[in-house]
Enzyme design. Structure first.
Site, PDB file in Angstrom:
ATOM      1  CG  HIS A 451     -26.681  34.106   4.630  1.00 30.21           C
ATOM      2  ND1 HIS A 451     -27.034  33.398   3.510  1.00 30.21           N
ATOM      3  CD2 HIS A 451     -25.381  33.830   4.855  1.00 30.21           C
ATOM      4  CE1 HIS A 451     -25.979  32.758   3.055  1.00 30.21           C
ATOM      5  NE2 HIS A 451     -24.956  33.008   3.848  1.00 30.21           N
ATOM      6  CD  GLU A 695     -19.188  27.665  -0.078  1.00 27.80           C
ATOM      7  OE1 GLU A 695     -19.935  27.808   0.898  1.00 27.80           O
ATOM      8  OE2 GLU A 695     -18.647  28.620  -0.651  1.00 27.80           O
ATOM      9  CG  ASP A 719     -23.693  27.288   0.506  1.00 27.51           C
ATOM     10  OD1 ASP A 719     -24.902  27.356   0.232  1.00 27.51           O
ATOM     11  OD2 ASP A 719     -22.988  28.275   0.739  1.00 27.51           O
ATOM     12  CB  CYS A 766     -16.384  28.392   8.464  1.00 27.42           C
ATOM     13  SG  CYS A 766     -16.471  28.309   6.683  1.00 27.42           S
TER      14      CYS A 766
END
Ligand code: PEP
Ligand code: MG
Length: 833
Positions: A451, A695, A719, A766
């Site tokens: 992240h 995901e 993920d 995404c």
């Protein structure tokens, strides 16, 4: 009746003690065991969750007494207390008594219906009988042998011993020394005879480290107490074994690395965020925290406040420790063991308590004063390695201060444009970076889909992660260059490399500017197919950037950033304000709000149970957590629904769905919230679309069953790749494995698109791979309808799409699906060399 919990590294030992105690009291007392860990190869260890469960199994209002063996047993027990609701926590006591004798004495006292304080006294005196029987006596120090451990019956004993390991008592050995000394009841004192120091406490990390013990120094260690002999034997063994360090392979952490050592100054890491940075390096360090001094009335409340903050800090460090062992290796991560010991240092704690009780100082000032005193004592040492430990003391000190002050996020003050260097950046640290000052990021941990990496791209800061830890030993201010596209880092680059990099930087900036000019037009392939290009955002500023950079909507609002920087969940009104502000910026463009997705590498400090998971990415994460804490979800849904009025185009998206049951449970909660709002006559968009992230491999497998239940799919390849390839997305060692271009992942994307289109819903993507412009042909060829990327990537992505035809894209995608590795897929689209 008081219940008893036995905590031990060994299950067999704990069961034996339980059996012995149960026999003494004829089974009248509730005795629970929390021992060993679930690892068939190395079953010795302790686990906070087990301790928590054991407490729960014997809990009553009379209280619970916990007896522990050594080391981490104490830490696990302390952590387990944190999981308990406060009203229960107050009734659970940790007992310093020896495990076997203490448990038996406690069980007998509990069976006699004594209260918990009486039981503790009995348990703590449990060794007296044995000591008396063994004719335990005190002998003055002067009568004790100088060279070795003498009689088993004396109370004060001493040894003189030479320290032979290469770096002496540097942080890790000092930590081991203190941990060993703390395992015994005897009071341990140490003196550095070579330096002629005073005798200091052996259970204080700071005092031991500041003895300045180097290779060849002689120590005098004394132990006073009933287990003095055992304590000295354990310390002697530790020192004789050189603290487990193998001198032939030891890595010297002290010397500054010469540029010539660094492979002519060039290092390779993971390409994370595109662009070239050339600037002096600055080590990432939190800024000093402003602290106000005030007079306090209730000293006990203040002391409790400090202790709770220290507990939270310990948990944070424990989490950091387990992540760091994975990412930078056990040896380097062991530095966090020393951080834990700083927080348990009795000398520091006593001094802080004294400031609170005697000087009536508030916890922040009391703590800061003590930390500063300790830091100064390190600064005064001649030894440069130990002087560097000041950073560790300050780091730990600031962690506690931040918690005391309501979890203030860290801040970085830079006086000039710099490249920041460190081990890792948390998402909230990254989010606070100023792109005008931070030219580049170079970290030894992390990976392209962590992240922090995602935020770096959003901010447009070039970044290379997973770089060799040699960069941590350079001088601050050294000129550094990095290329976030190739993943290369140069230390003090020579003129020819600098010239090439400067030219590349200029070309990059020109290309970006050109792309930005066209970015406000829709992205259409050259044969006329419109692909929606949306933005991934995390806050209001990102939303503005997204529109400026030409986003047609927001494909992913990561709402967790609203939760991460706080000490309690954001209220409905706080969330409403943010969602409304973002919706206003987007006007009637689509705004896909993903419900809270924490767990994994995004931990909420106020949901402490999260940090106890061994595998947080496979644990209570995303929708699982929200279904376990429905109130969190209900509050969030209310805020989202309330923001959806006034012709905005808000959509809801569920994260981490793996089963139909989860999807239906989440939709059921949404229906309830909608009906509540209707009853309260609160308006919301009745036709709001609801979609889900794909995901997990499970969601791909059942995509045909999920598709009819939602309005859209958005594939989260960050993920999906880690779960499909069984490769942790934050672990640089498996970064090439957890790659969205692995044929296995590409096939899953194809399968999802087919299932979505068969049910007449649109399918977007995404994950970070969508921002790799050269990969666009593959993704579009696989049939995706929407790509959502960080705002900075919108312009180049639109440009790449405009240069494609669907037929070409489909051809490239079908070849990609047949490749044997991610490397060969990359070779299809990336220029050679
Ligand atoms: C993903 O997993 O690809 C995704 C977009 O979600 P996040 O990165 O926030 O987990
Ligand atoms: Mg995800």
């Amino acid at each position: 009746m008081v219940g008893i919990v036995i905590v031990s590294h060994s299950k067999q030992l704990a069961l034996g003690v339980q059996e012995l105690a149960a026999q003494m009291v004829q089974g009248q007392v509730s005795l629970a065991v929390a021992a060993g860990i679930d690892d068939p190869v190395n079953p010795l260890g302790t686990d906070a969750i087990q301790v928590y469960e054991a407490i729960a199994s014997v809990f009553s209002d009379d209280g619970v007494l916990i007896l522990m063996d050594l080391g981490s047993a104490l830490m696990s027990a302390e952590m387990a207390l944190e999981f308990l609701p406060p009203e229960q926590r107050d009734k659970v006591y940790l007992c310093a008594a020896p495990l076997v004798e203490g448990t038996i004495a406690a069980a007998v006292a509990a069976a006699a219906a004594k209260n918990i304080q009486e039981i503790i006294t009995e348990a703590q005196g449990a060794l007296v009988a044995k000591a008396t029987q063994l004719n335990f006596i005190s002998i003055p120090l002067s009568e004790v042998s100088n060279q070795s451990i003498s009689s088993a019956k004396v109370s004060t004993q001493e040894i003189r011993i030479l320290v032979r390991n290469r770096l002496g008592l540097h942080a890790r050995p000092a930590a081991q020394f203190v941990a060993t000394a703390s395992n015994f009841q005897s009071q341990i004192k140490v003196q550095n005879l070579t330096r002629n120091t005073e005798a200091i406490r052996g259970d204080s990390i700071n005092q031991v480290a500041t003895l300045g013990v180097r290779q060849g120094h002689e120590l005098l260690i004394t132990a006073t107490g009933i287990d003095a002999q055992a304590a000295l034997a354990a310390l002697q063994a530790l020192i004789i074994n050189n603290f487990g360090e193998d001198d032939s392979i030891i890595q010297l952490p002290t010397p500054r690395t010469e540029v010539s050592d660094l492979n002519q100054g060039e290092l390779k890491g993971i390409a994370t965020s595109g662009g070239i940075a050339i600037a002096p390096l600055v080590y990432f360090q939190s800024a000093s925290i402003p602290v106000m001094e005030y007079h306090i009335e209730n000293v006990e409340v203040e002391w409790q406040r400090l202790q709770s903050a220290i507990q939270v800090a310990k948990q944070e460090i424990q989490t950091l420790l387990s992540h760091a062992s994975l990412q930078i290796g056990d040896a380097e991560a062991a530095i966090f063991d020393a951080h834990l010991l700083f927080l348990a240092d009795p000398v520091m704690l006593d001094a802080a308590r004294q400031h609170i009780v005697e000087d009536r100082l508030n916890a922040e000032v009391a703590w800061q004063t003590v930390v500063e005193e300790v830091a100064n004592s390190y600064r005064k040492l001649e030894d440069s390695y130990l002087q560097e430990r000041v950073d560790d003391v300050v780091d730990v000190g600031q962690r506690v201060l931040r918690i005391l002050l309501g979890n203030l996020p860290t801040d970085l003050q830079l006086s000039e444009p710099s490249i920041i260097v460190g081990t890792d950046l948390s998402p909230s640290d990254t989010a606070k970076l100023d792109p005008n000052k931070v030219m580049g990021i170079c970290m030894t941990a992390g990976s392209a889909t962590s992240h922090s990496a995602i935020i770096a791209r959003t901010l447009g800061i070039p970044a290379v992660l997973g770089v060799d830890s040699q960069v941590l030993s350079l001088d601050s201010g050294t000129l550094m260059a990095l290329d976030g596209e190739s993943g290369k880092v140069w230390i003090a680059p020579p003129v020819d490399i600098l010239t090439t990099l400067e030219a590349k930087r200029e070309a990059w900036q020109i290309a970006q500017a050109e792309a930005r000019l066209k970015a406000h037009q829709p992205a259409t392939t050259s044969d006329g197919q419109h692909i929606q290009v949306f933005a991934n955002i995390g806050n209001i500023a990102d939303a503005k950037a997204a529109i400026n950079y030409g986003a047609e909507g927001v494909g992913l609002l990561r709402t967790e950033f609203l939760y991460l920087e706080k000490t309690s969940p954001p209220t409905e009104e706080e969330q409403l304000e943010v969602y409304q502000a973002i919706a206003e910026i987007l006007d009637n463009r689509p705004l896909i709000i993903r419900t809270l997705d924490v767990g994994g590498d995004k931990q909420l400090p106020y949901l402490s149970s999260l940090s106890a998971e061994t595998n947080p990415f496979l644990g209570v994460r995303g929708i699982r957590l929200c279904l376990e804490h429905p109130q969190l979800l209900i509050t969030q849904l209310k805020a989202i629904l309330r923001a959806s009025v006034k012709n905005h185009n808000i959509k809801i998206m569920w994260p981490m769905i793996a089963t139909l049951t989860e999807l239906r449970a989440a939709k059921e909660i949404l229906l309830q919230v909608q009906s509540e709002l209707r009853q309260a006559s609160i308006a919301f968009d009745e036709n709001m679309e609801v979609g889900m992230m794909i995901e997990t491999p499970a969601s791909v497998a059942i995509a045909d069953q999920l598709a009819p239940e939602v309005d859209f799919f958005s594939i989260g390849t960050n993920d999906l790749s880690q779960y499909v390839m069984a490769g942790d997305r934050t672990n640089p060692k498996v970064a090439t494995l957890a790659d969205a271009l692995q044929p296995a992942v590409l096939r899953m994307i194809k399968q999802t698109v087919q299932a979505g289109h068969a049910a007449n819903i649109w399918v977007g993507l995404c994950g970070e791979v969508a921002a790799e412009t050269l990969v666009a042909p593959i993704l579009i060829g696989l049939g995706l309808d929407e790509l959502s990327v960080n705002p900075q990537a919108i312009a180049p992505l639109k440009q790449a799409i405009s240069q494609l035809t669907i037929t070409e894209a489909q051809a490239i995608a079908s070849v990609a699906l047949q490749q044997d590795s991610a490397t060969s897929v990359r070779e299809l689209v990336y220029p050679i060399g």
